[in-house]
Design a protein around this motif. Structure first.
Motif, PDB file in Angstrom:
ATOM      1  N   ASN A  16       8.176 -17.165   0.462  1.00 49.43           N
ATOM      2  CA  ASN A  16       9.635 -16.681   0.104  1.00 49.43           C
ATOM      3  C   ASN A  16       9.616 -15.230   0.119  1.00 49.43           C
ATOM      4  O   ASN A  16      10.389 -14.652  -0.757  1.00 49.43           O
ATOM      5  CB  ASN A  16       9.820 -17.192  -1.538  1.00 49.43           C
ATOM      6  N   GLY A  17       9.198 -14.613   1.066  1.00 52.36           N
ATOM      7  CA  GLY A  17       9.520 -13.079   1.444  1.00 52.36           C
ATOM      8  C   GLY A  17       8.547 -12.437   0.346  1.00 52.36           C
ATOM      9  O   GLY A  17       9.086 -11.160   0.217  1.00 52.36           O
ATOM     10  N   LYS A  18       7.627 -12.663  -0.111  1.00 51.30           N
ATOM     11  CA  LYS A  18       6.943 -11.962  -1.078  1.00 51.30           C
ATOM     12  C   LYS A  18       6.188 -10.632  -0.419  1.00 51.30           C
ATOM     13  O   LYS A  18       5.823 -10.776   0.705  1.00 51.30           O
ATOM     14  CB  LYS A  18       5.855 -12.565  -1.831  1.00 51.30           C
ATOM     15  N   TRP A  19       5.804  -9.745  -1.217  1.00 50.07           N
ATOM     16  CA  TRP A  19       5.383  -8.459  -0.615  1.00 50.07           C
ATOM     17  C   TRP A  19       4.059  -8.336  -0.982  1.00 50.07           C
ATOM     18  O   TRP A  19       3.624  -8.792  -2.119  1.00 50.07           O
ATOM     19  CB  TRP A  19       6.338  -7.246  -1.083  1.00 50.07           C
ATOM     20  N   TYR A  20       3.258  -7.756  -0.209  1.00 50.50           N
ATOM     21  CA  TYR A  20       1.753  -7.515  -0.554  1.00 50.50           C
ATOM     22  C   TYR A  20       1.262  -6.188  -0.161  1.00 50.50           C
ATOM     23  O   TYR A  20       1.934  -5.427   0.850  1.00 50.50           O
ATOM     24  CB  TYR A  20       0.849  -8.530  -0.065  1.00 50.50           C
ATOM     25  N   GLY A  21       0.497  -5.491  -0.612  1.00 55.98           N
ATOM     26  CA  GLY A  21      -0.101  -4.273  -0.108  1.00 55.98           C
ATOM     27  C   GLY A  21      -1.492  -4.330   0.836  1.00 55.98           C
ATOM     28  O   GLY A  21      -2.286  -5.242   0.611  1.00 55.98           O
ATOM     29  N   ARG A  22      -1.548  -3.309   1.909  1.00 54.71           N
ATOM     30  CA  ARG A  22      -2.469  -3.489   2.975  1.00 54.71           C
ATOM     31  C   ARG A  22      -3.190  -2.010   3.055  1.00 54.71           C
ATOM     32  O   ARG A  22      -2.229  -1.163   3.120  1.00 54.71           O
ATOM     33  CB  ARG A  22      -1.935  -3.859   4.275  1.00 54.71           C
ATOM     34  N   ALA A  23      -4.203  -1.787   2.771  1.00 57.90           N
ATOM     35  CA  ALA A  23      -4.991  -0.655   3.167  1.00 57.90           C
ATOM     36  C   ALA A  23      -4.923  -0.112   4.605  1.00 57.90           C
ATOM     37  O   ALA A  23      -4.780  -0.958   5.502  1.00 57.90           O
ATOM     38  CB  ALA A  23      -6.598  -0.616   2.618  1.00 57.90           C
ATOM     39  N   ILE A  24      -4.474   1.182   4.475  1.00 61.03           N
ATOM     40  CA  ILE A  24      -4.356   1.981   6.110  1.00 61.03           C
ATOM     41  C   ILE A  24      -5.571   2.763   6.271  1.00 61.03           C
ATOM     42  O   ILE A  24      -5.481   3.784   5.413  1.00 61.03           O
ATOM     43  CB  ILE A  24      -3.040   2.555   6.163  1.00 61.03           C
ATOM     44  N   ALA A  25      -6.329   2.851   7.216  1.00 60.67           N
ATOM     45  CA  ALA A  25      -7.163   3.587   7.922  1.00 60.67           C
ATOM     46  C   ALA A  25      -6.576   4.959   8.140  1.00 60.67           C
ATOM     47  O   ALA A  25      -5.722   4.924   9.124  1.00 60.67           O
ATOM     48  CB  ALA A  25      -8.276   2.907   8.587  1.00 60.67           C
ATOM     49  N   ASN A  26      -7.002   6.028   7.644  1.00 61.68           N
ATOM     50  CA  ASN A  26      -6.733   7.498   8.181  1.00 61.68           C
ATOM     51  C   ASN A  26      -7.220   7.542   9.676  1.00 61.68           C
ATOM     52  O   ASN A  26      -6.335   7.983  10.603  1.00 61.68           O
ATOM     53  CB  ASN A  26      -7.181   8.588   7.346  1.00 61.68           C
TER      54      ASN A  26
END
Length: 133
Positions: A16-26
């Motif tokens: 249902n279009g939920k959002w989640y966080g993803r870590a991003i490497a510098n």
């Protein structure tokens, strides 16, 4: 510096279009750069650091391929794992055909705080987070 987190939206209908966080490497930091940093804070030369790292990698390969778990105290533990197909009968299982891949798993070191029994993780505790767009 902080660990950057980007929000992404799931595209599957059941979520249902939920959002989640993803870590991003510098960026990637390689052995040579880390060896230079280690040289600045110790009496070791860059050649010493490189030799020690190469020897550690070789020894870890040997130990892991012998089926051992490698524990680097204060760093973490490594072990090999496999993904395999499922079969109905154990007699039908063939290592050559049913093992899909071999994985190297890493678990960061952690110790229990003697007062409140909270796990302390040197690589994780104290990380600052920053949301990015």
């Amino acid at each position: 510096m902080a660990l950057k987190i980007r929000l992404l939206q799931l595209k599957s209908k059941d979520q249902n279009g939920k959002w989640y966080g993803r870590a991003i490497a510098n960026r990637e930091v390689h052995t040579e750069e880390m060896a230079q940093h280690i040289c600045q804070s110790t009496a070791l030369t860059e050649a010493d650091v490189h030799a020690a790292v190469r020897a550690l990698i070789t020894e870890m390969q040997t130990q892991l391929q012998d089926g051992n778990t490698v524990v680097l105290d204060g760093f973490g533990r490594f072990h090999l794992s496999v993904h395999s197909d499922r079969v109905d009968n154990p007699k039908d299982f063939n290592l050559k055909y049913h093992i899909r891949r071999i994985l190297c798993k890493f678990t960061p070191a952690a110790t229990r705080n003697q007062f409140d029994r909270h796990l302390e993780r040197p690589f994780i505790d104290g990380v600052k987070l920053q949301r990015v767009k």
